[in-house]
Design an enzyme around this catalytic site. Structure first.
Site, PDB file in Angstrom:
ATOM      1  CE1 TYR A 129      -3.051  -3.021   0.498  1.00  0.00           C
ATOM      2  CE2 TYR A 129      -3.519  -2.270   2.723  1.00  0.00           C
ATOM      3  CZ  TYR A 129      -3.738  -3.158   1.702  1.00  0.00           C
ATOM      4  OH  TYR A 129      -4.634  -4.181   1.863  1.00  0.00           O
TER       5      TYR A 129
ATOM      6  CE  LYS B 288     -10.546   3.546   0.717  1.00  0.00           C
ATOM      7  NZ  LYS B 288      -9.870   3.913  -0.560  1.00  0.00           N
TER       8      LYS B 288
ATOM      9  CG  ASN C  80     -18.310   1.343   8.116  1.00  0.00           C
ATOM     10  OD1 ASN C  80     -19.387   1.269   7.536  1.00  0.00           O
ATOM     11  ND2 ASN C  80     -17.197   1.730   7.511  1.00  0.00           N
TER      12      ASN C  80
END
Length: 269
Positions: free
Chosen positions: A51, A230, A240
């Site tokens: 990443y 994400k 979330n």
């Protein structure tokens, strides 16, 4: 910090049931989501060498008013670093970039390229023996690859991370995790937003007066997954969190989503 319910943990490794996926959070401003999440009650942060953001993620963790020992930090060794010596050196480099002295979980990102079960996993065992990592994980493995890995590892496989959402399921991988005591960790748990167009998920969301995204997370939690969506906004981070801690689906809801026949894999090898 919010006075919201604590996020439960799973398995012997105590993997928090909700984490923050960080792929694409490449700048300091984008990585501020990590600080926000931790101060909102998240305790699981997932990143990876590939990443190219371990430094900004580490800075964001350090900026949060949360002690290091309360953060479950995971990263992944990329495919070109899986030779024995490269695992050892790259893991230390990851820790340097993250600004930590140990990792809670270190994954083999994909069993490809330089991956050799004997050499690669011996290096993971050594890192664990030296106290540099607390737990060994694997990611994107097939059942036969999991069996081979267990044959070579002295350490237990604490977690197996895989793409899993209503449009892409791998029941055999979930069964393997349950049989062997590994925590299944689902990445892309909302199918990149496509769950909003899945009739069965939308119907369950309407029943519970919530969103398809929340239903997708709750469905995975009902199956025993840790989920790592994400998000970069406080609103979505909170939604979330609340889906994982407060939304419970019944058996009929779960079965309805299980019956989805469409298949969309976002990250094939």
């Amino acid at each position: 910090m919010d006075d919201e319910p604590e996020i439960p943990t799973l398995g012997e490794a105590d993997v928090p049931a909700l984490g923050l996926g960080t792929m694409g959070l490449g700048t300091p401003s984008e990585a501020e989501a990590v600080t926000t999440a931790l101060e909102m009650g998240y305790r699981h942060v997932d990143t990876a060498q590939i990443y190219d953001n371990e430094s900004v993620v580490g800075d964001a963790i350090a900026a949060a008013a949360v002690p290091r020992e309360e953060v479950f930090l995971a990263t992944k060794v990329w495919a070109d670093n899986l030779a024995y010596d490269d695992v050892l050196s790259s893991a230390r480099e990851s820790m340097d970039r993250l600004g930590v002295e140990y990792l809670d979980l270190l994954y083999v990102h994909r069993p490809i390229d330089a991956y050799d079960p004997a050499d690669t996993l011996a290096a993971f065992d050594r890192l664990r023996d030296e106290g540099l990592i607390r737990h060994v994980g694997v990611s994107n493995f097939e059942p036969e690859e999991l069996a081979t890995a267990r044959d070579h590892l002295d350490s237990p496989i604490a977690a197996h991370q895989t793409e899993y959402h209503p449009l892409f399921t791998r029941p055999e991988l979930l069964a393997d995790a349950r049989e062997h005591g590994a925590v299944p960790v689902a990445y892309s748990p909302m199918a990149g937003g496509a769950v909003t167009r899945v009739e069965e998920v939308v119907a369950v969301a309407e029943k519970h007066e919530t969103t398809p995204q929340a239903v997708s997370l709750a469905w995975l939690r009902a199956k025993g997954f840790s989920v790592i969506p994400k998000s970069s906004s406080a609103e979505h981070l909170r939604a979330n969190r609340d889906a994982v801690t407060s939304l419970t689906l019944d058996e009929e809801d779960v079965a309805r989503i299980d019956a989805v026949e469409r298949e969309v894999e976002l990250f094939p090898e």
